[in-house]
Design a protein around this motif. Sequence first.
Motif, PDB file in Angstrom:
ATOM      1  N   LEU A  72      -5.514  -0.404   7.765  1.00 46.62           N
ATOM      2  CA  LEU A  72      -5.480  -1.850   8.006  1.00 46.62           C
ATOM      3  C   LEU A  72      -6.753  -1.606   8.935  1.00 46.62           C
ATOM      4  N   TYR A  74      -8.930  -4.185  12.424  1.00 47.81           N
ATOM      5  CA  TYR A  74      -8.526  -5.509  12.457  1.00 47.81           C
ATOM      6  C   TYR A  74     -10.118  -6.112  13.845  1.00 47.81           C
ATOM      7  N   ALA A  84      -5.381  -9.065  10.703  1.00 42.51           N
ATOM      8  CA  ALA A  84      -5.349  -7.486   9.735  1.00 42.51           C
ATOM      9  C   ALA A  84      -5.980  -7.258   8.146  1.00 42.51           C
ATOM     10  N   ASP A  86      -7.564  -5.237   4.739  1.00 40.01           N
ATOM     11  CA  ASP A  86      -7.332  -4.214   4.322  1.00 40.01           C
ATOM     12  C   ASP A  86      -8.826  -3.773   4.237  1.00 40.01           C
ATOM     13  N   THR A  87      -8.874  -2.131   4.721  1.00 39.84           N
ATOM     14  CA  THR A  87     -10.026  -1.271   4.545  1.00 39.84           C
ATOM     15  C   THR A  87     -10.799  -1.319   3.223  1.00 39.84           C
ATOM     16  N   GLN A  92      -6.703  -9.863   3.295  1.00 37.04           N
ATOM     17  CA  GLN A  92      -5.994 -10.306   4.815  1.00 37.04           C
ATOM     18  C   GLN A  92      -4.582  -9.627   4.390  1.00 37.04           C
ATOM     19  N   ARG A  93      -3.751  -8.856   5.302  1.00 33.34           N
ATOM     20  CA  ARG A  93      -2.733  -8.342   5.764  1.00 33.34           C
ATOM     21  C   ARG A  93      -1.424  -9.243   6.593  1.00 33.34           C
ATOM     22  N   THR A 128       1.354  -3.450  13.297  1.00 29.50           N
ATOM     23  CA  THR A 128       2.055  -2.916  11.802  1.00 29.50           C
ATOM     24  C   THR A 128       2.307  -4.825  10.667  1.00 29.50           C
TER      25      THR A 128
END
Length: 406
Positions: A72, A74, A84, A86-87, A92-93, A128
């Motif tokens: 992640l 931020y 957050a 996903d790299t 978006q998470r 998380t």
Amino acid sequence: MTTLFKLASLIKSLSRLKHPFPIVAMGYILIGFGLALTACTPKSTLLVKPVATPPAAVTATTPPTVIVTAPLLYVAGFDSKLYALDTTTGTQRWVFRADTSFESSPVVAYGMIYVGSNDSKLYAIDATTGQQRWAFKTGDFVHSSPVIADGIVYVGSQDGKLYAIDATIGSLLWVFTVGFGLYSSPAVANGLVYIGGQDNQVYAIDAGNGLLRWKFTADGYFLSSPVVSNGLVYIGCSNSKLYAIDAATGRQRWLFLAAAGIDASPVVANGLVFVGSYDYNLYALNAASGQLTWKFPTQGILYGSPVVADNVVYVGSRDHKLYAIDALTGKQRWSFATNFDIYSTPVVANGTVYIGSNDFNLYAVDAALGRQRWVFRTGDVVVSSPVFAQKNAVKGAYPTVSGAGK
């Protein structure tokens, strides 16, 4: 003066919202006017205040041992949201919404994200799930980015106070009060907390009990954040000077004079200190002597701070571009154009440079080639610096203003 500084802070905040330079300039003129009424020191001087017998050291709650395994990134925006992402894909998470905009950069520790907001709060958010753990209320905007050490969060506020807060439960441990606002982010080293003030002072404060160890007085205000390396505190000033101050005594070792003010925060790597200025230049100076090694001209003010990774300096400019510059020679490797000014400080990880822009986007750019990998659209400007969930993935040296540092 409190009202004047609130007005100046508001104007500076509004300047992020795709306004032209005159509004930004107006904010700094107001700040300068307020400080001119109080500044009585014509040049940089030293004042060391003896410390009384300190009280018993503060003990913070033992923080939890939590490791965030999800890949992640931020990022906090002026749309009041902390995202957050996903790299790898930029998907978006989750998202956390504050009461108002973010200018502070987040930092990750103990399985939580800590970030200040313009609603005067410091938030602790589960890294998380995105659920709020606690919020600590200060008396004004929290532009300052928090720094964490030994279970304690240190953060400045525009109410003129530096707070030490228990990182686990959010309770106040101690508070140190200065004359004006604290836009600068603190740096923690050798048991001391260092921070620059809008009252023309740099402070060194005992990290355990909040007592003043020394303060350094200049003839300009500090929005830049200090960085500590090899026994020296480096910090930029509105008077166009970069100072190198002895971290133990507060005595000036050297200064470098740029052609305009320095609000960006410096970073130290490989014996050099790098810093941007209002004069459009990025400077590389010998960290021991302050001698100029090279300077790199851009076409805009450098509000954002540089980072150095794999002998490359990455820095954003108000000319809308992210630059990659050879750290040894000062030669450009590449530039990447966004659609508006860049105030954000980048983070480098997994061969990618991540940076926010005032065009409302967060960009992921190939670190070697300068090509876009993905882009994430937020609801407003992004002046805060992104931060990774896993610090061991992050490459390079970072200024204190960024939460990406190791």
